[in-house]
Design an enzyme around this catalytic site. Structure first.
Site, PDB file in Angstrom:
ATOM      1  CG  HIS A   1     -59.753  -8.758 -28.734  1.00 25.12           C
ATOM      2  ND1 HIS A   1     -59.159  -7.786 -28.201  1.00 25.12           N
ATOM      3  CD2 HIS A   1     -61.196  -8.335 -28.821  1.00 25.12           C
ATOM      4  CE1 HIS A   1     -59.914  -6.734 -28.069  1.00 25.12           C
ATOM      5  NE2 HIS A   1     -60.739  -6.974 -28.394  1.00 25.12           N
TER       6      HIS A   1
ATOM      7  CG  ASP B   1     -69.193  -9.178 -30.957  1.00 20.93           C
ATOM      8  OD1 ASP B   1     -69.825  -8.529 -30.613  1.00 20.93           O
ATOM      9  OD2 ASP B   1     -67.933  -8.690 -31.325  1.00 20.93           O
TER      10      ASP B   1
HETATM   11  N1  CMC Z   1     -60.546 -18.008 -36.391  1.00 26.29           N
HETATM   12  C1  CMC Z   1     -59.553 -18.631 -37.068  1.00 26.29           C
HETATM   13  N2  CMC Z   1     -58.346 -18.132 -36.840  1.00 26.29           N
HETATM   14  C2  CMC Z   1     -58.096 -16.858 -36.465  1.00 26.29           C
HETATM   15  C3  CMC Z   1     -59.207 -16.300 -35.840  1.00 26.29           C
HETATM   16  C4  CMC Z   1     -60.475 -16.655 -35.953  1.00 26.29           C
HETATM   17  N3  CMC Z   1     -61.551 -16.087 -35.412  1.00 26.29           N
HETATM   18  N4  CMC Z   1     -58.747 -15.234 -35.240  1.00 26.29           N
HETATM   19  C5  CMC Z   1     -57.367 -15.025 -35.596  1.00 26.29           C
HETATM   20  N5  CMC Z   1     -56.911 -16.136 -36.060  1.00 26.29           N
HETATM   21  C6  CMC Z   1     -55.589 -16.514 -36.472  1.00 26.29           C
HETATM   22  C7  CMC Z   1     -55.205 -15.774 -37.753  1.00 26.29           C
HETATM   23  O1  CMC Z   1     -55.392 -16.395 -38.829  1.00 26.29           O
HETATM   24  C8  CMC Z   1     -53.731 -15.479 -37.492  1.00 26.29           C
HETATM   25  O2  CMC Z   1     -53.113 -17.001 -37.883  1.00 26.29           O
HETATM   26  P1  CMC Z   1     -51.516 -16.976 -38.321  1.00 26.29           P
HETATM   27  O3  CMC Z   1     -50.839 -16.453 -37.237  1.00 26.29           O
HETATM   28  O4  CMC Z   1     -51.442 -18.490 -38.621  1.00 26.29           O
HETATM   29  O5  CMC Z   1     -51.557 -15.949 -39.601  1.00 26.29           O
HETATM   30  C9  CMC Z   1     -53.508 -15.680 -35.954  1.00 26.29           C
HETATM   31  O6  CMC Z   1     -54.809 -15.808 -35.450  1.00 26.29           O
HETATM   32  C10 CMC Z   1     -53.764 -13.914 -35.622  1.00 26.29           C
HETATM   33  O7  CMC Z   1     -54.835 -13.361 -36.058  1.00 26.29           O
HETATM   34  P2  CMC Z   1     -54.812 -11.987 -36.702  1.00 26.29           P
HETATM   35  O8  CMC Z   1     -56.076 -11.811 -37.806  1.00 26.29           O
HETATM   36  O9  CMC Z   1     -53.458 -11.382 -36.974  1.00 26.29           O
HETATM   37  O10 CMC Z   1     -55.180 -11.134 -35.304  1.00 26.29           O
HETATM   38  P3  CMC Z   1     -55.609  -9.647 -35.242  1.00 26.29           P
HETATM   39  O11 CMC Z   1     -55.555  -9.301 -33.764  1.00 26.29           O
HETATM   40  O12 CMC Z   1     -55.493  -8.839 -36.443  1.00 26.29           O
HETATM   41  O13 CMC Z   1     -57.389  -9.824 -35.381  1.00 26.29           O
HETATM   42  C11 CMC Z   1     -59.708 -10.115 -34.895  1.00 26.29           C
HETATM   43  C12 CMC Z   1     -58.277  -9.765 -34.395  1.00 26.29           C
HETATM   44  C13 CMC Z   1     -60.748  -9.900 -33.641  1.00 26.29           C
HETATM   45  C14 CMC Z   1     -60.141  -9.293 -35.959  1.00 26.29           C
HETATM   46  C15 CMC Z   1     -59.601 -11.629 -35.313  1.00 26.29           C
HETATM   47  O14 CMC Z   1     -59.512 -12.523 -34.217  1.00 26.29           O
HETATM   48  C16 CMC Z   1     -60.936 -12.193 -36.039  1.00 26.29           C
HETATM   49  O15 CMC Z   1     -61.013 -12.022 -37.228  1.00 26.29           O
HETATM   50  N6  CMC Z   1     -62.070 -12.540 -35.151  1.00 26.29           N
HETATM   51  C17 CMC Z   1     -63.060 -13.165 -35.675  1.00 26.29           C
HETATM   52  C18 CMC Z   1     -64.279 -11.729 -35.558  1.00 26.29           C
HETATM   53  C19 CMC Z   1     -64.469 -11.154 -34.487  1.00 26.29           C
HETATM   54  O16 CMC Z   1     -64.900 -11.843 -33.495  1.00 26.29           O
HETATM   55  N7  CMC Z   1     -64.521 -10.064 -34.223  1.00 26.29           N
HETATM   56  C20 CMC Z   1     -64.859  -9.367 -32.958  1.00 26.29           C
HETATM   57  C21 CMC Z   1     -63.848  -8.728 -32.076  1.00 26.29           C
HETATM   58  S1  CMC Z   1     -64.286  -8.333 -30.333  1.00 26.29           S
HETATM   59  C22 CMC Z   1     -65.600  -7.169 -30.532  1.00 26.29           C
HETATM   60  C23 CMC Z   1     -64.681  -5.827 -30.635  1.00 26.29           C
HETATM   61  O17 CMC Z   1     -64.303  -5.415 -29.839  1.00 26.29           O
HETATM   62  O18 CMC Z   1     -64.646  -5.683 -32.138  1.00 26.29           O
END
Ligand code: CMC
Length: 429
Positions: free
Chosen positions: A307, A364
């Site tokens: 998140h 989720d």
């Molecule tokens: N699986 C594997 N690696 C992950 C995941 C995941 N679900 N989420 C984040 N990471 C890694 C990402 O690759 C990055 O690694 P590094 O620093 O080595 O590059 C690090 O963790 C930080 O991730 P980010 O993508 O920069 O984080 P963000 O804040 O931009 O994204 C997120 C947040 C929710 C989009 C992401 O965690 C994700 O894609 N999760 C899976 C989709 C999901 O469950 N979404 C629902 C969110 S909650 C409901 C809502 O309110 O929308």
């Protein structure tokens, strides 16, 4: 603490006033940065950027705190209903008995959709994703109720659209489900309250009358309450951005529904179940999929994990996990996907990759298990999120439009394209 932050660039100094929120959140206002220094800030994904001041929802990602209008989410999930929580979000305080009854009655009054709107369902193939028809139908409501579309709606007009949207979204969603399975629409009933009415429209049929249970109604209330708002997330920011051009509430929320659809946002609940089904179909090797999620050359991500704001735990996920366990026990359902989800969670929470990045189950991860138990089809999971998020979107649109300091949203960019290039006639290319 100082009152200002000083920014010194190219010999120019800008005093940026510090803004402190009720719970101690801090920002500095760079409103005069471009006009004073000719610089802009760069913050892709807006990870460090505040777009507004808001009095609706507070969340502290480090401590796992979420409050609507100051009230902890745990208390609302335990004691409130979705209708009461919607009132709280939209009007800023809990209603008294009379206000709550009037609000509920208004939902009953506005639950039917315009008869002509039913033709729109025929225009969609039965295989259409329900988020496509939902966003189109919410936007189309502006065509069926044009008397409410004004650039500066009064408080009463906003209230009326809000009630219409909250009430009719249930009917639209249930009708789109019935259409997709080729069954006749079940009309809203005046003797049923918000959640029972929705469940009845979804699942009742002349040949198989729906047997509603208190457990299912309560689980649905809890899920809707937990989804009702989450401050400046992707879809809510979309609603505010679209609304900042003075687009009407229907159009703004329709855009929010599209933003919510993505699998990184509200579409994640569907993606989680698809992921679990895939893992199960391939032998249930949890560690293999954890390894895939960590592999930077593999596009696979652990859906329902991570998140932007929560870095310790998502308080909604905690409540939902317990709710899933309780509901399945009460209904006597054993869902192998719940066992698999728990094994995934256990393995991920022990893994250095997930620990270092503070990745935890989000709202989720377990919600789909509950929707499955209730009988909601997979492609309607994001639709359930949209029904839940409706009061939050409305509250934010209203706050934005009633704030005299709101300006049209218009970010800047740093241009990295070609320098000035003369046009070449086609024969010379
Ligand atoms: N699986 C594997 N690696 C992950 C995941 C995941 N679900 N989420 C984040 N990471 C890694 C990402 O690759 C990055 O690694 P590094 O620093 O080595 O590059 C690090 O963790 C930080 O991730 P980010 O993508 O920069 O984080 P963000 O804040 O931009 O994204 C997120 C947040 C929710 C989009 C992401 O965690 C994700 O894609 N999760 C899976 C989709 C999901 O469950 N979404 C629902 C969110 S909650 C409901 C809502 O309110 O929308």
């Amino acid at each position: 603490m100082a009152d200002n932050v000083q920014v010194n660039i190219d010999g120019k100094t800008l005093e940026c006033p510090i803004i402190v929120g009720t719970e101690g959140d801090k920002a500095f206002d760079i409103g005069k940065l471009r006009s004073t220094t000719n610089f802009i800030t760069m913050d892709p994904g807006f990870g460090n950027t505040g777009s507004c001041k808001s009095a609706i929802t507070y969340l502290d990602g480090e401590k796992g705190v979420l409050r609507y209008r100051g009230i902890p989410i745990e208390q609302l999930a335990e004691k409130s209903t979705f209708v009461e929580t919607s009132y709280l979000l939209i009007y800023g305080r809990l209603p008294n008995q009379k206000e709550l009854e009037a609000f509920s009655d208004a939902f009953t009054e506005h639950s039917m959709i315009h008869e002509d709107m039913k033709n729109l369902f025929d225009a969609y193939p039965s295989t259409a994703h329900p988020m496509a028809s939902l966003s189109a139908m919410v936007c189309s409501m502006s065509a069926y109720y044009p008397e409410l579309i004004k650039e500066n709606p009064t408080k009463e007009e906003i209230d009326r659209i809000a009630v219409q949207l909250l009430s009719k979204i249930r009917t639209i969603c249930a009708f789109s489900h019935k259409k997709s399975i080729g069954e006749a629409f079940v009309y809203p009933r005046h003797d049923l309250r918000y959640v029972p009415n929705f469940l009845n429209m979804m699942f009742d049929s002349p040949t198989n009358p729906y047997k509603m249970t208190d457990e299912v109604v309560r689980a649905m209330q809890v899920l809707l309450i937990l989804h009702a708002d989450h401050e400046q997330n992707c879809s809510t920011s979309t609603v505010r951005l679209v609304g900042s051009s003075h687009a009407n509430l229907y159009a703004s929320i329709s855009a929010g529904i599209c933003a919510l659809w993505g699998p990184l946002h509200g579409g994640a609940n569907q993606a989680v179940i698809e992921m679990l089904e895939e893992i199960q179909a391939n032998g249930g090797d949890v560690l293999k999929y954890i390894a895939k999620a960590k592999d930077k050359n593999d596009s696979f991500r652990l859906m329902g994990f991570g998140h932007r704001v929560y870095k310790n735990f998502d308080p909604r996920a905690k409540i939902i996990k317990k709710c899933a366990d309780d509901l399945l026990n009460k209904l006597g359902i054993h869902d192998p996907l719940l066992d698999l989800a728990k094994r995934m969670e256990e393995a991920a929470l022990k893994d250095e990759y997930f620990i270092a990045r503070k990745l935890y189950p989000n709202v989720d991860f377990y919600s789909g298990i509950i929707y499955r138990a209730i009988g909601i089809p997979l492609n309607m999971f994001p639709v359930m999120f949209a029904i839940g998020r409706m009061p939050g979107w409305i509250a934010h649109w209203k706050e934005m439009i009633q704030d005299p300091t709101t300006k049209i949203g218009r970010p800047f960019q740093i241009y990295i394209g070609a320098p000035k290039t003369d046009y070449t006639p086609i024969e010379q290319r």
